[in-house]
Scaffold this active site. Sequence first.
Site, mmCIF file in Angstrom:
data_model
loop_
_atom_site.group_PDB
_atom_site.id
_atom_site.type_symbol
_atom_site.label_atom_id
_atom_site.label_comp_id
_atom_site.label_asym_id
_atom_site.label_seq_id
_atom_site.Cartn_x
_atom_site.Cartn_y
_atom_site.Cartn_z
ATOM 1 N N ARG A 78 1.752 11.932 -9.185
ATOM 2 C CA ARG A 78 1.877 10.563 -8.687
ATOM 3 C C ARG A 78 3.405 10.763 -9.183
ATOM 4 O O ARG A 78 3.955 9.134 -8.282
ATOM 5 C CB ARG A 78 1.175 9.602 -9.343
ATOM 6 C CG ARG A 78 -0.600 9.771 -8.712
ATOM 7 C CD ARG A 78 -1.016 8.449 -9.510
ATOM 8 N NE ARG A 78 -2.468 8.449 -9.273
ATOM 9 C CZ ARG A 78 -2.937 8.350 -8.053
ATOM 10 N NH1 ARG A 78 -2.750 6.792 -7.030
ATOM 11 N NH2 ARG A 78 -4.366 7.587 -7.559
ATOM 12 N N PHE A 125 -1.030 16.344 4.214
ATOM 13 C CA PHE A 125 -1.653 15.479 3.050
ATOM 14 C C PHE A 125 -0.694 15.547 2.168
ATOM 15 O O PHE A 125 -0.218 16.695 1.874
ATOM 16 C CB PHE A 125 -2.704 15.809 2.326
ATOM 17 C CG PHE A 125 -4.024 15.567 1.257
ATOM 18 C CD1 PHE A 125 -4.125 14.382 1.782
ATOM 19 C CD2 PHE A 125 -3.007 15.568 -0.098
ATOM 20 C CE1 PHE A 125 -4.998 13.360 1.117
ATOM 21 C CE2 PHE A 125 -3.719 14.720 -0.871
ATOM 22 C CZ PHE A 125 -4.596 13.838 -0.527
ATOM 23 N N ASP A 167 -4.057 5.305 6.471
ATOM 24 C CA ASP A 167 -4.284 6.688 6.596
ATOM 25 C C ASP A 167 -5.591 7.000 7.971
ATOM 26 O O ASP A 167 -5.261 6.596 9.427
ATOM 27 C CB ASP A 167 -5.156 8.177 5.298
ATOM 28 C CG ASP A 167 -5.527 9.347 5.466
ATOM 29 O OD1 ASP A 167 -4.145 9.571 7.063
ATOM 30 O OD2 ASP A 167 -6.253 9.642 5.597
ATOM 31 N N GLU A 190 1.129 -1.311 -0.289
ATOM 32 C CA GLU A 190 0.208 0.101 0.266
ATOM 33 C C GLU A 190 0.612 1.355 -0.334
ATOM 34 O O GLU A 190 2.228 1.409 0.443
ATOM 35 C CB GLU A 190 -0.905 -0.204 1.415
ATOM 36 C CG GLU A 190 -2.352 -0.534 0.757
ATOM 37 C CD GLU A 190 -3.519 0.652 0.513
ATOM 38 O OE1 GLU A 190 -2.749 1.719 -0.624
ATOM 39 O OE2 GLU A 190 -4.079 0.617 0.099
ATOM 40 N N ASP A 191 0.495 2.395 -0.207
ATOM 41 C CA ASP A 191 0.878 3.393 -0.178
ATOM 42 C C ASP A 191 1.260 4.375 0.885
ATOM 43 O O ASP A 191 1.948 4.487 1.453
ATOM 44 C CB ASP A 191 0.572 4.446 -1.066
ATOM 45 C CG ASP A 191 -1.216 4.811 -1.236
ATOM 46 O OD1 ASP A 191 -1.739 4.308 -0.621
ATOM 47 O OD2 ASP A 191 -1.846 5.875 -2.344
#
Length: 185
Positions: free
Chosen positions: A175, A162, A113, A109-110
């Site tokens: 990205r 963020f 959160d 996963e990136d």
Amino acid sequence: MGSPPWNRDQDPFAELISADAIAQRCAELGAQITRDYAERAKSADIVVLGVLKGSVLFMADLSRHIALPIYLDFIGISSYGDDTKSSGVVQITQDLSRPIADKHVIVVEDIVDTGHTVHYLMENLATRKPASLSLCSLLHKPERSEREVKIDYLGFTIPNKFVVGYGLDIAQQWRNLPFIGFVTT
Ligand code: IMP
């Protein structure tokens, strides 16, 4: 060659984690996964499963440091609209290309959160009866956590900002940044 000349003055972000630091961490995580899965590789296939689209750059770099015969696959998940707020609604937009029953699955996963996306995904994948299931996330924002998630391999813990770049987007852009930046506007 080095990085392209990003115009830092005009861009709506500032560097948080450098490309060098990311490369170093990919090497460390890959070495750790190689050690942990060397024995398991003898008994079943290993599938490194990237969560689209945010994990694509991380997946490409990390997988080159896993010195084992692995399979790569992807799953598409949508949990955000084109904004920075979690909707809490998770949907599979593209499923795996092959079954994962009896295979060792490492989900890549990136970012974790609130944890809703990964929580849903890991529960969904567990129903497909893999031989084992673990999670590797590049980033974790513990201040935002709403669901307890076990991260077996973690790149970096970050503050409640963020972030964009290295696979992560804001409104589907940025990205392609080679580093991770936090949004400044
Ligand atoms: P969660 O369900 O709240 O844990 O959100 C997970 C997904 O939201 C990630 O896979 C990202 O696609 C996206 N996301 C969460 N935080 C950020 C961020 O800071 N930048 C870009 N995308 C994010």
